[in-house]
Structures are given as structure tokens and as C-alpha cells.
Motif scaffolding. Structure first.
Motif, PDB file in Angstrom:
ATOM      1  N   SER A  58      -1.700  79.942  43.322  1.00 30.49           N
ATOM      2  CA  SER A  58      -0.483  80.267  43.339  1.00 30.49           C
ATOM      3  C   SER A  58       0.226  80.914  41.881  1.00 30.49           C
ATOM      4  CB  SER A  58       0.326  78.955  43.730  1.00 30.49           C
ATOM      5  OG  SER A  58       1.617  79.213  43.486  1.00 30.49           O
ATOM      6  N   PHE A  59      -0.383  80.416  40.945  1.00 31.57           N
ATOM      7  CA  PHE A  59       0.315  80.797  39.547  1.00 31.57           C
ATOM      8  C   PHE A  59      -0.442  82.414  39.046  1.00 31.57           C
ATOM      9  CE2 PHE A  59       2.238  77.051  39.293  1.00 31.57           C
ATOM     10  CZ  PHE A  59       3.476  77.313  38.493  1.00 31.57           C
ATOM     11  N   LEU A  60      -1.621  82.532  39.662  1.00 35.29           N
ATOM     12  CA  LEU A  60      -2.302  83.666  39.298  1.00 35.29           C
ATOM     13  C   LEU A  60      -1.747  84.917  40.240  1.00 35.29           C
ATOM     14  CD1 LEU A  60      -6.097  83.118  39.363  1.00 35.29           C
ATOM     15  CD2 LEU A  60      -4.963  84.558  37.585  1.00 35.29           C
ATOM     16  N   ILE A  97      -5.781  70.143  44.494  1.00 34.00           N
ATOM     17  CA  ILE A  97      -4.493  70.648  43.969  1.00 34.00           C
ATOM     18  C   ILE A  97      -4.426  71.621  42.856  1.00 34.00           C
ATOM     19  CG2 ILE A  97      -2.428  69.576  42.990  1.00 34.00           C
ATOM     20  CD1 ILE A  97      -3.123  66.857  44.326  1.00 34.00           C
ATOM     21  N   ILE A  98      -5.317  71.568  42.016  1.00 35.76           N
ATOM     22  CA  ILE A  98      -5.343  72.261  40.800  1.00 35.76           C
ATOM     23  C   ILE A  98      -5.695  73.799  41.209  1.00 35.76           C
ATOM     24  CG2 ILE A  98      -6.549  72.884  38.659  1.00 35.76           C
ATOM     25  CD1 ILE A  98      -6.539  69.953  37.891  1.00 35.76           C
ATOM     26  N   ASN A  99      -6.911  73.815  41.974  1.00 32.00           N
ATOM     27  CA  ASN A  99      -7.232  75.096  42.546  1.00 32.00           C
ATOM     28  C   ASN A  99      -6.024  75.968  43.369  1.00 32.00           C
ATOM     29  OD1 ASN A  99      -9.722  74.954  41.401  1.00 32.00           O
ATOM     30  ND2 ASN A  99     -10.588  73.985  43.361  1.00 32.00           N
ATOM     31  N   LEU A 156      -0.955  93.567  27.642  1.00 36.34           N
ATOM     32  CA  LEU A 156      -1.751  92.403  28.605  1.00 36.34           C
ATOM     33  C   LEU A 156      -2.617  93.176  29.310  1.00 36.34           C
ATOM     34  CD1 LEU A 156       2.130  91.931  30.325  1.00 36.34           C
ATOM     35  CD2 LEU A 156       0.882  90.564  28.602  1.00 36.34           C
ATOM     36  N   ILE A 160       6.808  73.979  35.742  1.00 37.14           N
ATOM     37  CA  ILE A 160       5.509  73.766  35.066  1.00 37.14           C
ATOM     38  C   ILE A 160       5.332  72.490  34.413  1.00 37.14           C
ATOM     39  CG2 ILE A 160       4.226  74.843  33.135  1.00 37.14           C
ATOM     40  CD1 ILE A 160       4.825  77.834  33.814  1.00 37.14           C
ATOM     41  N   LEU A 177      -2.891  75.294  43.020  1.00 31.41           N
ATOM     42  CA  LEU A 177      -2.097  75.943  41.894  1.00 31.41           C
ATOM     43  C   LEU A 177      -2.436  77.125  41.296  1.00 31.41           C
ATOM     44  CD1 LEU A 177      -0.702  72.426  40.172  1.00 31.41           C
ATOM     45  CD2 LEU A 177       0.704  73.907  41.538  1.00 31.41           C
ATOM     46  N   GLN A 178      -3.669  77.155  40.924  1.00 36.15           N
ATOM     47  CA  GLN A 178      -4.196  78.184  40.144  1.00 36.15           C
ATOM     48  C   GLN A 178      -4.009  79.550  40.928  1.00 36.15           C
ATOM     49  OE1 GLN A 178      -8.360  76.770  39.441  1.00 36.15           O
ATOM     50  NE2 GLN A 178      -8.115  77.159  37.291  1.00 36.15           N
ATOM     51  N   ASP A 180       1.460  84.808  40.851  1.00 32.74           N
ATOM     52  CA  ASP A 180       2.930  85.023  40.087  1.00 32.74           C
ATOM     53  C   ASP A 180       2.387  85.986  38.927  1.00 32.74           C
ATOM     54  OD1 ASP A 180       4.321  83.566  41.803  1.00 32.74           O
ATOM     55  OD2 ASP A 180       4.719  81.993  40.534  1.00 32.74           O
ATOM     56  N   LYS A 181       1.307  85.679  38.397  1.00 29.02           N
ATOM     57  CA  LYS A 181       1.358  86.148  36.829  1.00 29.02           C
ATOM     58  C   LYS A 181       1.088  88.000  37.204  1.00 29.02           C
ATOM     59  CE  LYS A 181      -2.477  86.795  33.514  1.00 29.02           C
ATOM     60  NZ  LYS A 181      -3.913  86.537  33.059  1.00 29.02           N
ATOM     61  N   PHE A 191       2.023  89.448  39.859  1.00 29.59           N
ATOM     62  CA  PHE A 191       3.631  89.872  39.939  1.00 29.59           C
ATOM     63  C   PHE A 191       4.295  90.133  38.895  1.00 29.59           C
ATOM     64  CE2 PHE A 191       7.842  89.386  41.606  1.00 29.59           C
ATOM     65  CZ  PHE A 191       8.386  90.314  42.395  1.00 29.59           C
ATOM     66  N   LEU A 192       4.263  89.247  38.079  1.00 24.69           N
ATOM     67  CA  LEU A 192       5.161  89.436  36.835  1.00 24.69           C
ATOM     68  C   LEU A 192       4.698  90.589  35.952  1.00 24.69           C
ATOM     69  CD1 LEU A 192       7.257  88.361  34.933  1.00 24.69           C
ATOM     70  CD2 LEU A 192       5.879  86.555  34.257  1.00 24.69           C
ATOM     71  N   GLY A 193       3.247  90.590  35.809  1.00 23.12           N
ATOM     72  CA  GLY A 193       2.499  91.661  35.225  1.00 23.12           C
ATOM     73  C   GLY A 193       3.041  92.957  35.650  1.00 23.12           C
TER      74      GLY A 193
END
Lengths: 530, 49
Positions: free
Chosen positions: A51-53, A44-46, A530, A8, A48-49, A55-56, A58-60
Motif C-alpha cells: 500500500s505505501f509503495l 500485515i507488514i507485507n 528521487l 504512520i 502495508l508495504q 503511495d510512494k 503516486f506521490l513521486g
């Protein structure tokens, strides 16, 4: 995890340093380059968003799954089972109360007392009470019929209709109609029904008494108790319920989840928690205490909590205690038996007049004026009897006080005696506490009974009814002996804050006792947000 | 950008304490916020002309 966090940070650095401008070239070239770079960077940012969303999410889900696994099961079934047992033991106590009469043991008084309380009741409720009374008598092997209600002309008429329509689908409508018909001739019909039932209680006293004896035996069998141990079994059961509730992991977590308390205040690192402990420990830090000393401190705080609760309840019911003392000092034992005799003779008078009335009424062409005169005579004697029964109840309490209260009596004796007679305790609560609704009164009586039989009581069973005792002073002295820091003003001006602080410490002790880990509770609370 | 993001799997997460998991969740959330704020507007420069 470190790899992920490092990633990150690296991504942030790359985004910050992403080349957006060139220095050489025409204005158009510079602008075009700038726009293209921005577009590329945004792409690129889109990505990443996205991909990280993912992950969020999945983690949630993973966090929630772990939270579900950690969430404790409730021991509510065990609590419920003990609560049912306690209800049974309460009945055992009621039937073995050394002071009350069979009518209070059996709840006859409580059942009929409110039948004419129009402000807090209605006709449907009154009819339900009548049906309940009929059923209650049948349990005592007394099959009531309309003939049993010939107390007055109107009670007979009303109950005749009630017995005839007991299984009618339109029972409520039929009873409402007959009530309306009778009401204008007899506005005090419900009071007359109450007097009729009171008379039936006296008439069938032997049956009710036998029923009481049998019920007592059954209750002992059902609760697996006997005359020697029923009180200790009740106390054991109540302590068990308190213990189960206080250390129930599910209930503990729910308290924090519902925001009743903030888990961050309870963590070992919390300054607020530290300040609560330091407040009560003289010149020492809680953390520096040995495990033995910590445990002793917790137990002392539990004792303090119990004593404060007891003293608060004592003050709440002080007016009841004072009423008993005043009645004791005014000793008027004799009026009860005089009132009993007077009622007996007045009831005989009433019966004679009623017979006279029926004799005239049964004639073919009766004299209406004569009948009216007798009706008025009958009404006035019933009004008089109503007052006399009320006075009888009042004098009954004086009689009981003179019989059971003496110079050696304790506060416990007085409160137990007071709570044993529904009509008395209800009248004191109405008079002294300005409470009028039946549900509020019954709630207060329940609170009084719970207080009297609280196994954690220490003071009321020891303190004399007639000695003035400064209970707050006693608590301060006790705290001095236990090395607990407490000032008199804490018990007077700051009592609410004091209770909150003690409750917090006791709650921490109970959480520790339950085996629930504070960090786990924090985790569950956090995931829940959450 | 050539950085390869480590894959989050159940196996990886099983080895983390509850606090670490929450911290990770917080970091991802903050990063998402950072990404949101990092998107550049294209229209502004066109208007300069």
C-alpha cells in the motif's frame, strides 16, 4: 497531511505492540502461537508495504509533475539572437579598426598565415585555404587563374593542377599526388604559395580596398549601425547577452542541477552564505542593511568583480604590453620602408631569373646544367624573400607603433594596436606564452579581443601605457571608499578564493534579479534526486 | 490492525506546499524502510528446537 503522518505513527505503535507471545500453555502451544503471530504480523507488514509503495509511486509522479510545471523555460533563443547580432557587430568593429590594413580587415593575413604551418595543418587544410583564398579574391572581383600563380615554377605547376581539378570528385587524391611529385624538388612549396598569395594581395590591392569599403557599408546596413554608434551598439549587445545569461532562470536552475553549486549553500538560512556576506561588510550584518543598502552592496560587489577580472586580464596580456613598450622605446620606423624597397627590388630579381629559367626550359634541347644553376639561384632568392617578408611584417609593427603610439597612449591603445595585426600578435603569443598550436593561439587572440572590447573595463582606457601603476593598491583604495572589506593579500595569495566568494554573492544577486525563488530551485534539485 | 490510511489524491496534494510534499515523501520512504526492517524471521525459532 497531518492525518497521514499520524496514521504512520499509529501503525508503527501497533506493529511494535503486536502480541507475539503467550505466557500460559505447553511449550509447543507457546511456540506455535509465536510462529502464527509472527506470520500474521509479517502478512500485515507485507500488505502495508504494498500500500505505501503505491503511495510512494503516486506521490513521486505528482512531485515530478509539479517540478515540470515549475521548471523555467530557457530564453536561449533570445540569447542566440543577440549572439548572432554580436558576431555581426564584431565584423563591423574589425572593418572599422583604425589601425589595421585592408589585409587584416579582410582576414587575408590570418587565412594565409598558417598555410605552411605543417605542424598544425595538413595538405587537405592547405588546399581548402587555397580554395578559400580564390573565393575571397572573387568576392573582390578578382578571378584568379593559374597564370596568377606563376610566382615560381612549382607554384604554377601546383595551381595549374588545382584549377584544372577544382570540381573533380577525386580532388584530394589528385592534389596529394602532385604535391608528392613536387615535394622532393621543392620542399617549401607551401611557403612559396604563401608568398605568391602575398604578392597577389599587393597586386590587387585596389580591388581588395574597394571590397573592404563595400563590405563596411554592407555591415553597417546589416547591423543597423553607423560610424558614430557601432561601438556603443556592440557594448549594449554584449551587456544584454551577459544580463540574459546571468538572469536566465533555466540556466540558473541547471547550474544547481548539474551540481556546479550546492543550492543549500545559497539558501537564506545557510551559514556559509552568511559568512560570505560578512566577509565583505565592515562591522555589520547583511540582514540588518536596508533594501537600498543591500542593493548598493550588490552593485559594489559587481563593480569589484569587474575590476578584478579586468586586472587579471591585464596581467595575462602584460607581456604583449611590454613588447609594445620596448618596440616604442627602440623606435625603428625607417626599417619598414627600407624593407619594402628591398623586397620590391628582390622580387624584380626573382622575376628576371624566372624568365631566364623559362626561356631555357622552352628551348628544344636545353642545357640541363645551365637550368640546374638557375634553379638553385631561384631557390636561394625565394628563401631570401621568405626571410625578408618576415622581417617586413616585423618592421611593419614597429612602423605602426611609431605612427600610433605616443606618450599619451593608454594600455587600451597598445592592446588594440597589438591585436589589429594577426602576424604580430601570433608571433608575440608564440614567443612569450610558449603556445604553439594554432587553435590555442587563436583562442588566446579571441580572449584578448574580448578583453579589449569589454564594456565593463574601466582601468585600461584610463591608465597610461608608460606609467608604472600598482593596480592592486588602486583596488584596495577603491574598496575602502565603497566600504568593502578587502586586504591586499586577498588579491594576491587568495585571489582564487576571493573570486569564488564574490562570484557567489553576484550569483545570489542575479538569482534575485531573475525572480527565481531559491526554495523552488531546492525543490527541483530534491525531486531530481528521487 | 484497524487503522484506516488516508487516501492520497491529487486534490489533497494540490493543497500542500513543495516542502510539505517532499517531507511527506521522505516520511513514506522512512516508513517503508522501517517496515522492511520489521519483518520477523520464522526459521530462527524452529532451529532452537
Amino acid at each position: 497531511m497531518n492525518d497521514y503522518l499520524e496514521c504512520i505513527e499509529q501503525l508503527k505503535t501497533q506493529i511494535e505492540n503486536y502480541p507475539l507471545e503467550i505466557t500460559s500453555g505447553t511449550k509447543k502451544m507457546i511456540r506455535d502461537y509465536n510462529q502464527k503471530s509472527k506470520t500474521k504480523r509479517n502478512e500485515i507488514i507485507n500488505n502495508l508495504q504494498t500500500s505505501f509503495l503505491s503511495d510512494k509511486e503516486f506521490l513521486g509522479n505528482y512531485l515530478k509533475e509539479r517540478c515540470n510545471q515549475m521548471f523555467p523555460a530557457s530564453s536561449s533563443e533570445n540569447i542566440k539572437m543577440n549572439e548572432n547580432k554580436l558576431e555581426l557587430l564584431k565584423k563591423v568593429i574589425q572593418y572599422n579598426n583604425p589601425y589595421n590594413d585592408i589585409y587584416d580587415k579582410n582576414n587575408y593575413i590570418k587565412t594565409t598565415y598558417n598555410i605552411d604551418d605543417i605542424e598544425n595543418s595538413d595538405l587537405k587544410e592547405a588546399n581548402n585555404t587555397l580554395l578559400y583564398v580564390i573565393n575571397k579574391f572573387s568576392k573582390a572581383d578578382v578571378k584568379l587563374t593559374k597564370e596568377d600563380f606563376n610566382y615560381t615554377i612549382y607554384t604554377y605547376k601546383y595551381m595549374s593542377i588545382l584549377f584544372d581539378n577544382i570540381n573533380n570528385d577525386n580532388f584530394d587524391e589528385i592534389m596529394a599526388k602532385i604535391f608528392d611529385n613536387l615535394y622532393w624538388n621543392c620542399p617549401k612549396l607551401l611557403t612559396q604559395l604563401k608568398l605568391a598569395i602575398t604578392n597577389l594581395m599587393f597586386k590587387y590591392e585596389r580591388n581588395i580596398s574597394n571590397y573592404c569599403d563595400n563590405r563596411k557599408k554592407n555591415l553597417f546596413e546589416q547591423s543597423n549601425t553607423n560610424i558614430d554608434n557601432y561601438l556603443s551598439k556592440y557594448e549594449e549587445c554584449r551587456n544584454e547577452i551577459d544580463n540574459l545569461i546571468n538572469t536566465d532562470k533555466y540556466l540558473i536552475v541547471t547550474m544547481f542541477l548539474n551540481n556546479k553549486f550546492n543550492i543549500n549553500d545559497y539558501l537564506i538560512s545557510s551559514p556559509l552564505r552568511d559568512s560570505k556576506f560578512s566577509k565583505f561588510i565592515k562591522g555589520m550584518d547583511f540582514h540588518s542593511l536596508s533594501d537600498f543598502e543591500k542593493n548598493k552592496f550588490y552593485l559594489n560587489m559587481i563593480s569589484l568583480k569587474n575590476i578584478i577580472d579586468e586586472v587579471e586580464n591585464y596581467h595575462l596580456f602584460e607581456k604583449v604590453i611590454k613588447d609594445i613598450i620596448n618596440r616604442y622605446k627602440n623606435k625603428s620606423k625607417s626599417s619598414f620602408s627600407i624593407n619594402q624597397k628591398n623586397i620590391k627590388s628582390e622580387e624584380k630579381n626573382k622575376s628576371k631569373i624566372l624568365k631566364k629559367y623559362l626561356k631555357i626550359k622552352n628551348k628544344k634541347n636545353y642545357d640541363k646544367n645551365k637550368l640546374n644553376v638557375i634553379t638553385n639561384e631561384l631557390n636561394s632568392i625565394i628563401d631570401k624573400l621568405e626571410i625578408m617578408y618576415r622581417e617586413l611584417e616585423d618592421s611593419r609593427m614597429d612602423y605602426k607603433i611609431s605612427e600610433y603610439i605616443n606618450e599619451g597612449s593608454t594600455i587600451y591603445d597598445a592592446l588594440l594596436l597589438a591585436s589589429s595585426f594577426y602576424s604580430y600578435i601570433k608571433s608575440v603569443i608564440i614567443k612569450e606564452y610558449s603556445v604553439t598550436s594554432t587553435s590555442q593561439i587563436d583562442e588566446m587572440i579571441k580572449k584578448l579581443e574580448e578583453f579589449i572590447y569589454n564594456p565593463k573595463n574601466i582601468i585600461i582606457k584610463k591608465i597610461s601605457l608608460f606609467n608604472e601603476t600598482d593596480l592592486e593598491y588602486m583596488i584596495i583604495n577603491k574598496c575602502q571608499l565603497l566600504n568593502i572589506n578587502l586586504k591586499k593579500e586577498d588579491l594576491t595569495d587568495n585571489i582564487d578564493n576571493l573570486k569564488k566568494d564574490i562570484d557567489m554573492i553576484v550569483r545570489i544577486y542575479n538569482i534575485e534579479k531573475s525572480g527565481m525563488i531559491l526554495e523552488d530551485i531546492k525543490y527541483i534539485c530534491e525531486v531530481n534526486k528521487l | 490492525m484497524e487503522i484506516r490510511k488516508p487516501k492520497l489524491s491529487t486534490e489533497t496534494l494540490d493543497n500542500l506546499s513543495s516542502n510539505e510534499l517532499l517531507e511527506l515523501y521522505k516520511e513514506i520512504n522512512e516508513f517503508l524502510l522501517y517496515l522492511e526492517n520489521s519483518i520477523l524471521s520464522l526459521d530462527e525459532d524452529n532451529n532452537d528446537e
